[in-house]
Design an enzyme around this catalytic site. Sequence first.
Site, PDB file in Angstrom:
ATOM      1  N   ASP A 103       0.823  -1.205   0.000  1.00 44.39           N
ATOM      2  CA  ASP A 103       0.000   0.000   0.000  1.00 44.39           C
ATOM      3  C   ASP A 103       0.861   1.261   0.000  1.00 44.39           C
ATOM      4  O   ASP A 103       1.471   1.597   1.020  1.00 44.39           O
ATOM      5  CB  ASP A 103      -0.890  -0.050   1.252  1.00 44.39           C
ATOM      6  N   SER A 124       0.097   4.255   2.813  1.00 42.29           N
ATOM      7  CA  SER A 124       0.360   4.217   4.251  1.00 42.29           C
ATOM      8  C   SER A 124       1.788   3.725   4.438  1.00 42.29           C
ATOM      9  O   SER A 124       2.445   3.338   3.464  1.00 42.29           O
ATOM     10  CB  SER A 124      -0.646   3.313   4.981  1.00 42.29           C
ATOM     11  N   ASN A 171       3.042   1.781   7.468  1.00 44.50           N
ATOM     12  CA  ASN A 171       3.308   0.745   8.474  1.00 44.50           C
ATOM     13  C   ASN A 171       2.975  -0.634   7.936  1.00 44.50           C
ATOM     14  O   ASN A 171       2.114  -0.789   7.074  1.00 44.50           O
ATOM     15  CB  ASN A 171       2.458   0.968   9.726  1.00 44.50           C
ATOM     16  N   TRP A 188       1.387  -4.149   9.196  1.00 45.94           N
ATOM     17  CA  TRP A 188       0.686  -4.821  10.276  1.00 45.94           C
ATOM     18  C   TRP A 188       0.025  -6.105   9.776  1.00 45.94           C
ATOM     19  O   TRP A 188      -0.335  -6.217   8.608  1.00 45.94           O
ATOM     20  CB  TRP A 188      -0.345  -3.926  10.980  1.00 45.94           C
ATOM     21  N   TYR A 211      -9.348   4.042  10.315  1.00 42.56           N
ATOM     22  CA  TYR A 211      -9.880   4.197   8.973  1.00 42.56           C
ATOM     23  C   TYR A 211     -11.311   4.680   9.137  1.00 42.56           C
ATOM     24  O   TYR A 211     -11.871   4.591  10.226  1.00 42.56           O
ATOM     25  CB  TYR A 211      -9.859   2.851   8.239  1.00 42.56           C
ATOM     26  N   ASP A 217      -1.889   5.794  -5.047  1.00 41.03           N
ATOM     27  CA  ASP A 217      -2.193   4.933  -3.901  1.00 41.03           C
ATOM     28  C   ASP A 217      -2.610   3.535  -4.352  1.00 41.03           C
ATOM     29  O   ASP A 217      -3.759   3.314  -4.723  1.00 41.03           O
ATOM     30  CB  ASP A 217      -3.296   5.580  -3.065  1.00 41.03           C
ATOM     31  N   THR A 250      -5.803   1.810  -2.640  1.00 43.25           N
ATOM     32  CA  THR A 250      -7.185   2.243  -2.857  1.00 43.25           C
ATOM     33  C   THR A 250      -7.617   1.749  -4.225  1.00 43.25           C
ATOM     34  O   THR A 250      -6.843   1.782  -5.180  1.00 43.25           O
ATOM     35  CB  THR A 250      -7.299   3.784  -2.761  1.00 43.25           C
TER      36      THR A 250
END
Length: 403
Positions: A91, A94, A96, A98, A134, A275, A278
């Site tokens: 992505d 963003s 990070n 996770w 989000y 992005d 998205t």
Amino acid sequence: MAHFQFLVGILILLSALADGSLHRIPLHRSPNFKRTREAIVAEQLYVDHKYNLNTTANGFPMEQLSNFNNLQYYGNISIGTPGQVFSVQFDTGSANLWVPSAQCSSPACVQHKLYYSNMSSTFQSNGSVFDITYVEGTVAGFMSQDLVSVAGLRGVLQTFGEVTTETGANFLNSSFDGILGMAFPPLAVNLVTPFFQNLYHHKLVQQPVFSFLLRNNGTTASYGGELILGGSDPALYRGQLTYVTVSNPEYWQFVTDSIQMGNTVISRGSAAIADTGTSLLLAPLAQYTQIAGIFKVNSQGYFRCRKISSWPTLNFRISGVSFKVPPQNYILQEGAYCTLAIVSSNQEFWILGDVFLGLYYTIFDVGNQRLGFANVNNTGSTLGQMGVFTMLLSFILLKLWVH
Ligand SMILES: *[C@@H]1O[C@H](CO)[C@@H](O)[C@H](O)[C@H]1NC(C)=O
Ligand SMILES: *[C@@H]1O[C@H](CO)[C@@H](O)[C@H](O)[C@H]1NC(C)=O
Ligand SMILES: *[C@@H]1O[C@H](CO)[C@@H](O)[C@H](O)[C@H]1NC(C)=O
Ligand SMILES: *[C@@H]1O[C@H](CO)[C@@H](O)[C@H](O)[C@H]1NC(C)=O
Ligand SMILES: *[C@@H]1O[C@H](CO)[C@@H](O)[C@H](O)[C@H]1NC(C)=O
Ligand SMILES: *[C@@H]1O[C@H](CO)[C@@H](O)[C@H](O)[C@H]1NC(C)=O
């Protein structure tokens, strides 16, 4: 201590040299060996096979992506020792990494792969808490460190989020387990060094560049596209690359010359971000309203269809070059009704998701803080008959707007 060990190492080496006990392995060289292109490729394939590395024909580590409905692109990474495999969305919106934690009992977690730190010999605890909000929900948990590897590269010790609560419908049905953020460091929650920067610092990629091909020919587990780490592959695009400077290195944000729907100028000098996380195109509210007016979109988001090709082309002018999105790529049809793959956002900038990135090969040049766009080598099918169900799903799965 480290110095001491280093010194001991040197001494052992010196004493080995002194008594001649270093093994000399004779090298055989075939007399007529020519370092042809084929030989190099063959050697590379051999080495890649040996180390289980996936590379492009021109030698860069390559991560193969799966494609769900041209809306979600994801690939496998491995965390820990032995490796626990997760499918993650790469992505660029963003920063990070996770994945769901074994300590998470949220429905969205238990439907996905969980990370078991107690089963990894390379796990290191960190424990600082994090949450990412989000629009549709929140992921929260704590940070851990472990070896993370991608595309068969050696693992690097990476700080990442172990998610212990995942609320909201967002991630319940996502085809991926977690998210691997590839935006710039200032965007990272808790200022964790993002994974790609970490890879580069550990010299596992040659250049601070990565690039995406997102194939838009529909759902496929095996070749939905590719993420190339450390470079790009000219075989995947045609024509010139057009570069644009990143104007604000948090998101992959840049300034467009203009955005037009057919002959109607929607904006001049609007900011936009690239992005990969998205699915759709998002426009600032005022600009979305103007576009919706052209189509007479009703309050449910539908408008009366006519021959799709008779609608205007959406045109992004970037660094003096036109990047067109034909109506087949931004209109979805369901019977007599159509809907736009363009929605409004409360951000000041456009968000160019997979609808745009599926048409244009994109180079994310971290080192020079610029983006490069080029036409993909062959565009596949269009959004066309995806159906309202898929469309609704895509709204649910749209990764929405954080920070
Ligand atoms: C990811 O790994 C799963 C099994 O762990 C495999 O079925 C799938 O094909 C892999 N995806 C890609 C894109 O290699
Ligand atoms: C690891 O932790 C999980 C719970 O988080 C537990 O169910 C499992 O038994 C543990 N495994 C080992 C090998 O300790
Ligand atoms: C946890 O990670 C953060 C971010 O990388 C770092 O600032 C912090 O010092 C780490 N804490 C521990 C206890 O390792
Ligand atoms: C390399 O790609 C193949 C598919 O082409 C995939 O099955 C395999 O898992 C990949 N290996 C790594 C280490 O990513
Ligand atoms: C999401 O997953 C749940 C549980 O598996 C299922 O009941 C539901 O139908 C799914 N929703 C969609 C839109 O696929
Ligand atoms: C997309 O193209 C690839 C490569 O040409 C092919 O293997 C795959 O089957 C295609 N997928 C669809 C859904 O058409």
